[in-house]
Design a protein around this motif. Structure first.
Motif, PDB file in Angstrom:
ATOM      1  N   ILE A  22       1.008  -1.339   0.073  1.00 57.30           N
ATOM      2  CA  ILE A  22      -0.104   0.145  -0.037  1.00 57.30           C
ATOM      3  C   ILE A  22       1.050   1.262  -0.007  1.00 57.30           C
ATOM      4  N   PRO A  23       0.865   1.888  -1.109  1.00 59.80           N
ATOM      5  CA  PRO A  23       1.631   3.159  -1.117  1.00 59.80           C
ATOM      6  C   PRO A  23       0.809   4.360  -0.348  1.00 59.80           C
ATOM      7  N   VAL A  24       1.490   5.214   0.366  1.00 60.27           N
ATOM      8  CA  VAL A  24       0.622   5.842   1.312  1.00 60.27           C
ATOM      9  C   VAL A  24       1.360   7.195   0.991  1.00 60.27           C
ATOM     10  N   TYR A  25       0.519   8.396   0.378  1.00 61.96           N
ATOM     11  CA  TYR A  25       1.033   9.649   0.047  1.00 61.96           C
ATOM     12  C   TYR A  25      -0.442  10.789   0.262  1.00 61.96           C
ATOM     13  N   ARG A  26      -0.412  11.750   1.480  1.00 63.33           N
ATOM     14  CA  ARG A  26      -1.433  12.318   1.894  1.00 63.33           C
ATOM     15  C   ARG A  26      -2.678  11.597   2.241  1.00 63.33           C
ATOM     16  N   ASP A  56       5.517   7.655   0.980  1.00 61.31           N
ATOM     17  CA  ASP A  56       6.200   8.205  -0.093  1.00 61.31           C
ATOM     18  C   ASP A  56       6.484   9.479   0.274  1.00 61.31           C
ATOM     19  N   GLY A  57       7.151   9.737   1.312  1.00 59.19           N
ATOM     20  CA  GLY A  57       7.436  11.377   1.673  1.00 59.19           C
ATOM     21  C   GLY A  57       6.274  11.963   1.733  1.00 59.19           C
ATOM     22  N   SER A  58       5.238  11.333   2.354  1.00 64.43           N
ATOM     23  CA  SER A  58       4.028  12.298   2.585  1.00 64.43           C
ATOM     24  C   SER A  58       4.076  13.345   3.583  1.00 64.43           C
ATOM     25  N   PRO A  59       3.655  14.456   3.203  1.00 63.27           N
ATOM     26  CA  PRO A  59       4.139  15.746   4.207  1.00 63.27           C
ATOM     27  C   PRO A  59       3.042  15.820   5.263  1.00 63.27           C
ATOM     28  N   ASP A  60       2.138  14.839   5.336  1.00 64.60           N
ATOM     29  CA  ASP A  60       1.173  14.954   6.491  1.00 64.60           C
ATOM     30  C   ASP A  60       1.583  14.001   7.699  1.00 64.60           C
ATOM     31  N   ARG A  61       0.663  13.647   8.374  1.00 58.29           N
ATOM     32  CA  ARG A  61       1.352  12.660   9.771  1.00 58.29           C
ATOM     33  C   ARG A  61       0.921  11.111   9.059  1.00 58.29           C
ATOM     34  N   SER A  62       0.744  10.584   8.101  1.00 58.86           N
ATOM     35  CA  SER A  62       0.324   9.461   7.813  1.00 58.86           C
ATOM     36  C   SER A  62       1.675   8.490   8.348  1.00 58.86           C
ATOM     37  N   LEU A  82      10.106   6.643   2.638  1.00 53.39           N
ATOM     38  CA  LEU A  82      11.015   7.216   1.760  1.00 53.39           C
ATOM     39  C   LEU A  82      11.672   8.386   2.359  1.00 53.39           C
ATOM     40  N   SER A  83      12.809   8.723   1.596  1.00 52.83           N
ATOM     41  CA  SER A  83      13.252  10.189   2.268  1.00 52.83           C
ATOM     42  C   SER A  83      12.586  11.162   1.432  1.00 52.83           C
ATOM     43  N   ARG A  84      11.750  11.252   0.429  1.00 52.50           N
ATOM     44  CA  ARG A  84      11.073  12.085  -0.223  1.00 52.50           C
ATOM     45  C   ARG A  84      10.027  11.679  -0.969  1.00 52.50           C
ATOM     46  N   ASN A  85       9.319  12.326  -1.795  1.00 50.57           N
ATOM     47  CA  ASN A  85       8.348  11.700  -2.641  1.00 50.57           C
ATOM     48  C   ASN A  85       8.916  11.232  -3.904  1.00 50.57           C
ATOM     49  N   PHE A  86       9.068   9.996  -4.148  1.00 49.18           N
ATOM     50  CA  PHE A  86       9.700   9.507  -5.323  1.00 49.18           C
ATOM     51  C   PHE A  86       8.652   9.175  -6.285  1.00 49.18           C
ATOM     52  N   GLY A  87       7.294   9.136  -6.100  1.00 46.39           N
ATOM     53  CA  GLY A  87       6.121   8.581  -7.126  1.00 46.39           C
ATOM     54  C   GLY A  87       5.577   7.331  -6.752  1.00 46.39           C
ATOM     55  N   SER A  88       4.431   6.917  -6.787  1.00 49.32           N
ATOM     56  CA  SER A  88       3.626   6.015  -6.509  1.00 49.32           C
ATOM     57  C   SER A  88       4.295   4.682  -6.903  1.00 49.32           C
ATOM     58  N   PHE A  89       4.743   4.747  -8.386  1.00 50.36           N
ATOM     59  CA  PHE A  89       5.499   3.505  -9.021  1.00 50.36           C
ATOM     60  C   PHE A  89       6.768   3.083  -8.069  1.00 50.36           C
ATOM     61  N   ALA A  90       7.570   4.118  -7.818  1.00 51.78           N
ATOM     62  CA  ALA A  90       8.654   3.883  -6.843  1.00 51.78           C
ATOM     63  C   ALA A  90       8.440   3.207  -5.677  1.00 51.78           C
ATOM     64  N   ALA A  91       7.242   3.731  -4.948  1.00 50.72           N
ATOM     65  CA  ALA A  91       6.841   3.255  -3.672  1.00 50.72           C
ATOM     66  C   ALA A  91       6.426   1.842  -3.887  1.00 50.72           C
ATOM     67  N   ILE A  92       5.561   1.359  -5.014  1.00 50.79           N
ATOM     68  CA  ILE A  92       5.199   0.014  -5.094  1.00 50.79           C
ATOM     69  C   ILE A  92       6.248  -0.897  -5.231  1.00 50.79           C
ATOM     70  N   THR A 192       6.681   3.309 -16.678  1.00 47.04           N
ATOM     71  CA  THR A 192       5.591   3.183 -16.057  1.00 47.04           C
ATOM     72  C   THR A 192       5.484   1.548 -15.487  1.00 47.04           C
ATOM     73  N   LEU A 193       4.954   1.212 -14.361  1.00 45.75           N
ATOM     74  CA  LEU A 193       5.098   0.193 -13.835  1.00 45.75           C
ATOM     75  C   LEU A 193       3.860  -0.858 -14.389  1.00 45.75           C
ATOM     76  N   VAL A 194       2.634  -0.303 -14.764  1.00 41.47           N
ATOM     77  CA  VAL A 194       1.898  -0.881 -15.290  1.00 41.47           C
ATOM     78  C   VAL A 194       2.076  -1.376 -16.805  1.00 41.47           C
ATOM     79  N   GLY A 195       2.791  -0.477 -17.325  1.00 41.48           N
ATOM     80  CA  GLY A 195       3.379  -0.823 -18.849  1.00 41.48           C
ATOM     81  C   GLY A 195       4.077  -1.694 -18.745  1.00 41.48           C
ATOM     82  N   LEU A 196       5.217  -1.898 -17.950  1.00 40.78           N
ATOM     83  CA  LEU A 196       6.313  -3.092 -17.820  1.00 40.78           C
ATOM     84  C   LEU A 196       5.572  -4.294 -17.297  1.00 40.78           C
TER      85      LEU A 196
END
Length: 329
Positions: A22-26, A56-62, A82-92, A192-196
């Motif tokens: 489960i990727p988590v961002y905001r 994934d580097g979420s700025p809230d309290r997740s 993660l150390s910053r927001n790398f994007g959902s595909f990187a988080a997955i 793209t993860l889906v494409g791959l």
């Protein structure tokens, strides 16, 4: 990497056969509803599931909320920040790498995909001859403008990138260990993860579901992200841009030659009186289209070089069985 293990989960972890990423961002506002839903999934799967949360580097309290709640949640879990927001595909990808399988699935934290879909994924992967399960949206619980833009995006994706992708797109999927390992070997950053996933092939089964309205928060799937996603897909998975340039150059060259003949004939019979008009037009017509054709040809070589730098395997074996072999030493 930070990993949180629930108390008293050692026995369950030993029986784990399903890793849910489960990727988590905001998603701070949806966690109160998400965690009880995951508890129900764990119960439905006889507590053979672990959940890998990747913040994934979420700025809230997740991250803080999960850190507080997971020790009492009752099922094995990992919490990765993660150390910053790398994007959902990187988080997955990070979650898939950390999962302990041998079956895996991905679920968004906003609860727009029904959690019980995950149970169907595992049942299918365990009992049927499929390697990948794809959740396909039959209906959307989004506002009409957002639904229209999403449908338009996936229509363009299917038309120009990968026609095998379901009409409503792909947000959730499940796979076995073989597919997970093959997917992680494709270490491409601007892709793209889906494409791959569809590029790999394997045996896929689609499972329909009705997408739910968002319970809280706003979608991060903006027009800017959609455009970037489509561009990454085009440049990473298809030679359409290069082919388009080459086609325009080839057709333009033929057209410019024919038009140049017409201009020259009209000038020869005295139909063009303006001094210098004929050579200027001929030079412009021929140089522009020949430049387009040359760019297309050069682009073809660059595309092939680019494909080789990806280091994708030339083939991905799915099965290998032997019959009638002498097994004696």
């Amino acid at each position: 990497m930070s990993i949180t293990k629930p108390r008293g989960a050692a026995a369950e972890l030993a029986r784990t056969c399903f890793s849910l990423v489960i990727p988590v961002y905001r998603n701070e506002e949806t966690l109160d509803a998400l965690l009880p839903a995951l508890q129900q999934i764990a119960a439905d799967l006889d507590h053979r599931m672990e959940v890998v949360f990747v913040v994934d580097g979420s700025p809230d309290r997740s991250y803080q909320v999960l850190q507080e709640r997971l020790p009492q949640i009752g099922f094995p879990a990992q919490l990765i920040g993660l150390s910053r927001n790398f994007g959902s595909f990187a988080a997955i990808r990070m979650g898939l790498e950390a999962g302990r399988g041998p079956y895996f699935a991905v679920l968004a934290a906003d609860l727009q995909e029904p959690p019980e879909l995950i149970v169907s994924f595992l049942r299918t992967l365990e009992t049927e001859p499929f390697d990948i399960t794809i959740g396909t949206r039959e209906t959307r619980g989004d506002p009409w403008l957002q639904s229209l833009s999403a449908n338009l995006f996936w229509a363009l994706y299917r038309r120009f990138v990968q026609p095998d992708v379901p009409a409503g797109g792909v947000d959730v999927f499940g796979c076995n260990l073989r597919v997970r390992d093959a997917l992680l070997r494709l270490r491409e950053s601007n892709s793209t993860l889906v494409g791959l996933l569809f590029w790999l092939g394997f045996r896929r089964k689609t499972i329909p579901y009705a997408r739910r309205p968002r319970v809280a928060g706003r979608s991060a799937w903006t027009w800017r992200r959609k455009l970037r996603y489509l561009m990454d897909s085009c440049f990473a998975l298809t030679d359409l841009p290069v082919t388009l340039i080459m086609t325009i150059g080839a057709l333009g060259s033929i057209g410019s030659i024919l038009l140049s003949i017409v201009v020259f004939v009209v000038w020869a019979v005295g139909g063009i009186k303006i001094p210098g008009y004929t050579p200027v037009i001929l030079v412009l017509l021929i140089s522009f289209t020949s430049t387009m054709l040359a760019l297309g040809i050069m682009g073809g070589y660059v595309w092939r070089t680019f494909e080789n730098t990806k280091d994708r395997p030339l083939y991905v074996p799915m099965t290998h069985e032997m019959y009638g072999q002498d097994r004696t030493p």
